[in-house]
Design an enzyme around this catalytic site. Structure first.
Site, short mmCIF file in Angstrom:
data_model
loop_
_atom_site.label_atom_id
_atom_site.label_comp_id
_atom_site.label_asym_id
_atom_site.label_seq_id
_atom_site.Cartn_x
_atom_site.Cartn_y
_atom_site.Cartn_z
CE LYS A 1 -3.63 2.45 2.37
NZ LYS A 1 -4.72 2.43 3.32
CE LYS B 1 -5.92 2.24 -1.10
NZ LYS B 1 -6.07 2.58 0.27
C1 PBG Z 1 -7.98 3.36 4.90
C2 PBG Z 1 -8.12 3.30 3.42
C3 PBG Z 1 -7.83 4.28 2.46
C4 PBG Z 1 -8.22 3.77 1.22
C5 PBG Z 1 -8.71 2.49 1.46
N1 PBG Z 1 -8.63 2.21 2.81
C6 PBG Z 1 -7.29 5.65 2.65
C7 PBG Z 1 -5.86 5.83 2.90
O1 PBG Z 1 -5.11 4.90 3.16
O2 PBG Z 1 -5.43 6.98 2.92
C8 PBG Z 1 -8.14 4.49 -0.10
C9 PBG Z 1 -9.08 4.02 -1.16
C10 PBG Z 1 -9.25 4.92 -2.32
O3 PBG Z 1 -8.61 5.96 -2.50
O4 PBG Z 1 -10.11 4.58 -3.13
N2 PBG Z 1 -6.68 3.40 5.38
#
Ligand code: PBG
Length: 346
Positions: free
Chosen positions: A219, A272
């Protein structure tokens, strides 16, 4: 011309589908759903056209709408009625996700995944409990005053904005409360070291050995999450997430993350965002035999919508092509705000 090799021969109708290397099915797609405990009515999310925050009593209806397009899985995000330093509403038995899940699993057959994170539940918006130095700065107002610098100060002085190990227990509690409310799979997204192992142990402890973990393994600390932070109200109140989410410059590091999560018992590994990180999707797919998921995030959705609104792109075509590309790169599952629109086309 004496051309014996003519790739065009395989591109004619009737044959092109027979030789196609990648297929996209509605069963590959996971649709995000936002449930908001602070509203009685659906609230459109401006930066994500077609998406809404729905009240708890409409969560099942929203999921039925998704299922009607052929999509068989959802991931549920919650916007709680209140926030505090530790994010206690994340694991409350009567929390927003827990209440919504009971309704969804009672009223539909859709496969229900939950996002396990604290950023929507903490008053400071970070994905875990704050480290002492960061908390002191936040509580006495210095964090706001020095804006983005607070994270950096905390980093220099204590090494971290978020207290990694103190967060693990809370993630375990959150995941088990989701499982108790009927979650079919949990998806930790807090980028906490050891989160998969802690959650696996917590679930196994209460006999949820059959609930799989889809880890947000690679991530990235990405600017493409902007619209999501509007949707789920989870923006950090100070600093940023670069001390726990990955540096966009790194790909080898993603493989180390994936190896750690596999060792800790992850069942599905996620990358992601998706489109700007297709090299990582491909590398992760090569690395592991586990299913690979990719999250086509809010910014990827918003930018195609914005261009389409200007008449510069054909939305249906670019949405389909985007998801096809993510599969071609090696993803087995795709989390995407285009799930319903693309499923209808298939
Ligand atoms: C929670 C989370 C996030 C996203 C998914 N789970 C936000 C982040 O990490 O800042 C982002 C999903 C998206 O942008 O579609 N931590």
């Amino acid at each position: 011309m004496d051309l014996t090799r003519r790739p065009r021969r395989l591109r004619r109708d009737g044959l092109r589908d027979l030789v196609s290397e990648t297929t996209l099915a509605a069963s590959d797609l996971i649709a995000p759903v936002f449930v908001d405990a602070t509203t009685e009515e659906r609230i459109p999310i401006e930066s994500m056209p077609g998406h809404e925050r729905v009240p708890v009593n409409e969560a099942a209806t929203r999921v039925e709408e998704i299922a009607a397009t052929g999509v068989e899985s959802v991931i549920v995000f919650g916007i709680p009625e209140s926030k505090d330093a530790r994010g206690t509403r994340a694991w409350a038995d009567d929390g927003v996700v827990q209440r919504a899940l009971r309704r969804i699993t009672d009223e539909t057959d859709v496969f229900c995944i939950t996002d396990v994170c604290l950023c929507e539940y903490t008053d400071h918006g970070h994905c875990g409990v704050l480290a002492d130095e960061a908390r002191d700065r936040w509580e006495d107002g210095r964090a706001e005053a020095d804006g983005g610098a607070a994270g950096l100060h905390a980093h220099r002085e204590t090494g971290l904005t978020v207290d990694n190990d103190a967060t693990l227990d809370l993630l375990g509690k959150t995941a088990t409360s989701h499982a108790a409310a009927g979650a079919d799979m949990v998806a930790p997204s807090s980028a906490t070291d050891g989160m998969v192992g802690a959650i696996r142990a917590a679930l196994d402890d209460v006999e949820h050995t059959d609930v799989p973990i889809m880890s947000y393994a690679a991530k990235y600390e990405s600017a493409f999450y902007g619209p999501f932070r509007d949707a789920a109200d989870g923006a950090p109140a100070f600093g940023d997430r670069r001390h726990y989410q990955m540096d966009p410059a790194n790909a080898d590091e993603a493989l180390r993350e994936v190896d750690l999560d596999v060792d800790q018992g992850a069942d599905v590994l996620m990358v992601k965002p998706a489109l700007p990180y297709l090299d990582v999707v491909s590398a992760v797919d090569d690395r592991t035999d586990h299913p690979v998921a990719a999250y086509n995030v809010s910014g990827e959705y918003a930018m195609l919508h914005a261009a389409a609104e200007k008449g510069w792109l054909d939305l249906d075509a670019v949405a389909h092509e985007s998801l096809l590309s993510i599969k071609r790169a090696g993803a087995d599952l795709i989390l995407t705000y285009f799930a319903e629109d693309v499923a209808k086309q298939l």
